[in-house]
Write a protein that holds these residues in place. Structure first.
Motif, mmCIF file in Angstrom:
data_model
loop_
_atom_site.group_PDB
_atom_site.id
_atom_site.type_symbol
_atom_site.label_atom_id
_atom_site.label_comp_id
_atom_site.label_asym_id
_atom_site.label_seq_id
_atom_site.Cartn_x
_atom_site.Cartn_y
_atom_site.Cartn_z
ATOM 1 N N GLU A 1 41.475 35.726 -5.625
ATOM 2 C CA GLU A 1 40.858 34.604 -5.601
ATOM 3 C C GLU A 1 41.411 33.897 -4.861
ATOM 4 N N ASP A 2 43.075 32.758 -5.013
ATOM 5 C CA ASP A 2 43.613 32.486 -4.677
ATOM 6 C C ASP A 2 43.523 33.030 -3.222
ATOM 7 N N ILE A 3 43.805 34.561 -2.940
ATOM 8 C CA ILE A 3 44.269 35.235 -1.854
ATOM 9 C C ILE A 3 43.082 34.503 -0.718
ATOM 10 N N ARG A 4 41.861 34.937 -1.468
ATOM 11 C CA ARG A 4 40.578 34.797 -0.454
ATOM 12 C C ARG A 4 40.038 33.068 -0.616
ATOM 13 N N MET A 5 40.576 32.417 -1.497
ATOM 14 C CA MET A 5 40.431 30.852 -0.913
ATOM 15 C C MET A 5 41.767 31.003 0.215
ATOM 16 N N ALA A 6 42.811 31.464 0.168
ATOM 17 C CA ALA A 6 43.886 30.793 1.259
ATOM 18 C C ALA A 6 43.204 31.395 2.929
ATOM 19 N N LYS A 7 42.828 32.910 2.586
ATOM 20 C CA LYS A 7 41.846 32.909 3.681
ATOM 21 C C LYS A 7 40.612 32.045 4.247
ATOM 22 N N ALA A 8 40.163 31.503 3.866
ATOM 23 C CA ALA A 8 38.929 29.858 4.240
ATOM 24 C C ALA A 8 39.785 29.351 5.075
ATOM 25 N N TYR A 9 41.263 29.603 4.113
ATOM 26 C CA TYR A 9 41.089 27.763 4.796
ATOM 27 C C TYR A 9 42.579 27.492 5.544
ATOM 28 N N TYR A 10 43.250 29.138 5.208
ATOM 29 C CA TYR A 10 43.913 29.297 6.499
ATOM 30 C C TYR A 10 43.893 30.206 7.759
ATOM 31 N N GLY A 11 42.990 30.984 7.280
ATOM 32 C CA GLY A 11 42.464 32.062 8.898
ATOM 33 C C GLY A 11 43.429 33.215 8.701
ATOM 34 N N THR B 1 48.540 46.333 -5.631
ATOM 35 C CA THR B 1 47.215 45.850 -5.093
ATOM 36 C C THR B 1 46.952 44.366 -4.387
ATOM 37 N N ILE B 2 48.038 43.389 -5.572
ATOM 38 C CA ILE B 2 48.272 42.289 -4.930
ATOM 39 C C ILE B 2 48.699 42.336 -2.908
ATOM 40 N N LEU B 3 49.386 43.619 -3.307
ATOM 41 C CA LEU B 3 49.604 43.684 -1.245
ATOM 42 C C LEU B 3 49.253 44.047 -0.867
ATOM 43 N N ASP B 4 48.498 45.047 -0.994
ATOM 44 C CA ASP B 4 46.780 45.871 -0.358
ATOM 45 C C ASP B 4 46.359 44.512 0.035
ATOM 46 N N THR B 5 45.757 43.747 -0.875
ATOM 47 C CA THR B 5 44.962 42.894 -0.342
ATOM 48 C C THR B 5 45.579 42.020 0.529
ATOM 49 N N LEU B 6 46.924 41.842 -0.213
ATOM 50 C CA LEU B 6 47.219 40.557 1.414
ATOM 51 C C LEU B 6 47.180 41.202 2.321
ATOM 52 N N TYR B 7 47.780 42.285 3.027
ATOM 53 C CA TYR B 7 47.627 42.803 4.275
ATOM 54 C C TYR B 7 46.279 43.095 4.785
ATOM 55 N N ALA B 8 45.266 43.703 3.608
ATOM 56 C CA ALA B 8 44.379 43.977 4.393
ATOM 57 C C ALA B 8 43.675 42.188 4.467
ATOM 58 N N THR B 9 43.656 41.338 3.723
ATOM 59 C CA THR B 9 43.358 40.029 3.873
ATOM 60 C C THR B 9 43.292 39.550 5.490
ATOM 61 N N PHE B 10 44.566 39.646 5.492
ATOM 62 C CA PHE B 10 45.054 38.507 6.714
ATOM 63 C C PHE B 10 45.532 39.813 7.975
ATOM 64 N N PRO B 11 45.050 39.899 8.962
ATOM 65 C CA PRO B 11 45.567 40.836 10.282
ATOM 66 C C PRO B 11 46.901 40.832 10.758
ATOM 67 N N SER B 12 47.718 39.621 11.084
ATOM 68 C CA SER B 12 48.634 39.337 11.665
ATOM 69 C C SER B 12 49.908 38.628 10.583
#
Length: 289
Positions: A51-61, A83-94
């Motif tokens: 959920e924090d990763i999703r929140m960071a996506k909404a906040y940072y882009g 799972t955390i690593l894969d989610t991070l790389y899928a969430t943040f393209p850069s």
């Protein structure tokens, strides 16, 4: 983004998104450290982390770097870390890299294959607090492992393909153990072969066991000049090639940053000059940790 307690990160991670996956330090017994004394170690629920990763996506882009807090993300189950690593790389393209502190004892619970798998899924750098290469001193300061285990932990991280960044503490052996501390530390680094090495200078903090030993006369801190002598001996004995070396933390008396062996002669000359006349030394009031 939600955080429990004070958050710490290596100086080089100042641009990173800090994702807290564990709270506190899994060892948290080191006699010199006061960083996580206010926290009881635990692993955060996966649902909260995601959920924090999703929140960071909404906040940072988007972000380019992520640092996994607190003191030891490696202790988590390998599948959860993946799972955390894969989610991070899928969430943040850069996203270019994910980094973390690694506890030596936790690292040794992972097989070499597990560590390589974490690297393949994007855990690019591990920061390892070695502190000293001296076996007796590691046990005395309650690091949780001896010298052989510390060497094995660092070697496993490097051989897994991670960018290994090691931290050591000048002055940890006190006046009595100063030279042996540095000789053993240099010998361990030459065998471990990290890509980066940061030498910080011990700072005594009220409330720590080492500070109590100092007050009781059981520990004699080195002098500022002793600290320069330790740095000089360390640099003189280091044979790792190539090695990104930093001794420019706010705790250090003479800031040094560069590459070894290319900058060895320059570093030694600067330390010699400071030892002769005090030139280039930070005043005590400007130092910190």
């Amino acid at each position: 983004m939600r955080y429990e307690g004070d958050i710490y990160r290596p100086p080089g991670e100042w641009k990173s998104y800090l994702l807290q996956v564990t709270v506190g330090c899994s060892n948290n017994t080191c006699t010199f450290c006061n960083m996580y004394r206010d926290k009881k170690f635990h692993i955060r629920p996966m649902a909260d982390i995601l959920e924090d990763i999703r929140m960071a996506k909404a906040y940072y882009g988007d972000v380019r770097r992520v640092f996994l807090c607190d003191g030891d993300a490696i202790i988590m189950r390998t599948n959860d870390l993946i799972t955390i690593l894969d989610t991070l790389y899928a969430t943040f393209p850069s996203l270019e890299k994910v980094t973390t502190y690694a506890g030596p004892r936790s690292t040794l619970t992972k097989t070499p294959e597990e560590l390589k798998l974490l690297r393949e899924h994007g855990l690019a750098r591990a920061y390892l607090g070695v502190e000293t290469g001296n076996d007796a001193l590691l046990r005395k300061v309650k690091k949780g492992v001896g010298a052989r285990q510390m060497l094995e932990a660092g070697t496993r991280l490097r051989e897994a393909g991670m960018d290994l960044w090691v931290m050591i503490l000048l002055g940890l052996g006190g006046r009595e153990g100063s030279e042996q501390h540095i000789l053993d530390t240099a010998a361990m680094m030459n065998e471990m072969k990290p890509r980066h090495l940061s030498a910080l200078t011990l700072t005594l903090y009220p409330g720590t066991e080492l500070y109590a030993d100092y007050q009781a006369g059981k520990f004699q801190p080195i002098t500022p000049m002793d600290s320069l002598r330790e740095a000089r001996l360390l640099i003189e004995k280091l044979e790792v090639d190539p090695l990104h070396f930093t001794c420019d933390h706010a705790s250090n008396y003479v800031p040094l940053k560069g590459s070894l062996p290319e900058d060895k002669a320059q570093f030694l000359a600067r330390l010699d000059k400071a030892l002769e006349s005090g030139a280039g030394m930070r005043p005590e009031w400007s130092r910190g940790f």
